[in-house]
Structure formats: structure tokens, C-alpha cells
Scaffold this motif. Structure first.
Motif, short mmCIF file in Angstrom:
data_model
loop_
_atom_site.label_atom_id
_atom_site.label_comp_id
_atom_site.label_asym_id
_atom_site.label_seq_id
_atom_site.Cartn_x
_atom_site.Cartn_y
_atom_site.Cartn_z
N UNK A 25 -22.96 2.20 73.29
CA UNK A 25 -21.63 2.54 72.81
C UNK A 25 -21.59 4.04 72.50
N UNK A 26 -20.59 4.73 73.00
CA UNK A 26 -20.40 6.16 72.77
C UNK A 26 -19.98 6.37 71.31
N UNK A 27 -20.50 7.43 70.69
CA UNK A 27 -20.09 7.77 69.32
C UNK A 27 -19.86 9.27 69.24
N UNK A 28 -18.75 9.65 68.61
CA UNK A 28 -18.41 11.07 68.42
C UNK A 28 -18.57 11.42 66.95
N UNK A 29 -18.92 12.66 66.67
CA UNK A 29 -19.15 13.12 65.30
C UNK A 29 -17.94 12.88 64.40
N UNK A 30 -16.73 12.92 64.95
CA UNK A 30 -15.53 12.69 64.14
C UNK A 30 -15.44 11.27 63.61
N UNK A 31 -16.24 10.35 64.17
CA UNK A 31 -16.20 8.94 63.77
C UNK A 31 -17.33 8.55 62.83
#
Length: 148
Positions: free
Chosen positions: A28-34
Motif C-alpha cells: 500500500x502506498x503511503x504519503x508523508x501527508x497521511x
């Protein structure tokens, strides 16, 4: 849907990474904003809880929080390399260390592969990375090069 998993890779400079879900399936992709916590705390091996969402390019994690403070340490299993019958005598003369190799689990191999792909081609998108990694894992599994 709330899920748990392990951070496979997180680059705090680029601000994104991937989580391997405990339930299996694609990373699963994760971005720092999340992230609920500071991005510099996220490292490979860290256990997390997150909400899985379907994004434009596949699964995406949101509301990601750490379940522990320190990442789990990877365990490397060492096993003898299979030897062809005719080559046994030649190999017997070598040291025991020459008969050993690192055998990785699927998760360990996926982590190593992700790191190598991002180092070799940092411009890969998340979708491209997942696609290439999926094909390589299929090849590796077909040849039994990793522990299942």
C-alpha cells in the motif's frame, strides 16, 4: 477499512513509501501527508495501523500511526546451497562458508527489491514500481529462489 502492516520502505526526503499489509496482497502506498507521527520516525520494519483507501493508482494508506517505536529487526536464515550430484566432490573441498547462502522470505526479498529499484530508478512511479516488483516476484517464486 482500518488495517495493520509493516513499513517496507519510507523515504522521508521524497515523502512517500510502502506498507506491506498483514492480511497479504499488494503493498500500500503511503504519503508523508497521511502520517500521524513525524515522517523521520518511519523506517523499514516499523509496524503501523492505517486506513486503506483506493486512490487513482491503487491502494493508498491514510491516517497512518505507529504501533511501536522501534522497527522490528529482520532475521536472515542461512541454509546450505543445493549441490548437483557430480559437483559434490569439488564443493567438499571448499570451506563450509562457501556452502552457505542467505535465503530470504518473500517479505525480506520484496524489501530488498524495492530498495534496489528505487536506487536504480528513482523516477519510477509507485504504480511502475509495484508492476515491476510483482513480475520479478513471480519469476523468483517460479524458480523457488525464496522461502515461501
Amino acid at each position: 477499512m482500518v488495517a495493520t502492516g509493516t513499513v517496507v520502505r519510507f523515504d522521508d526526503v521524497r515523502g512517500y513509501g510502502f506498507i506491506t499489509p498483514d492480511s497479504g496482497g499488494e503493498d500500500v502506498f503511503v504519503h508523508a501527508n497521511d502520517l500521524r507521527d513525524e515522517k523521520h520516525l518511519f523506517r523499514s520494519g516499523l509496524r503501523v495501523e492505517y486506513t486503506a483507501e483506493v486512490g487513482e493508482r491503487g491502494l493508498k494508506a491514510s491516517d497512518v500511526q505507529m504501533l511501536e517505536q522501534q522497527p522490528a529487526r529482520a532475521v536472515v536464515v542461512r541454509r546450505p546451497t543445493p549441490v548437483a550430484a557430480g559437483a559434490e566432490r569439488a564443493v567438499a573441498a571448499d570451506s563450509d562458508e562457501d556452502l552457505m547462502c542467505d535465503v530470504l522470505s518473500q517479505a525480506e526479498f520484496r524489501n530488498e527489491l524495492t530498495e534496489a529499484l528505487l536506487e536504480a530508478a528513482p523516477s519510477l512511479t509507485a504504480a511502475q514500481l509495484v508492476q515491476v516488483r510483482k513480475r520479478v516476484l513471480e519469476l523468483v517464486q517460479a524458480h523457488n529462489w525464496i522461502d515461501a
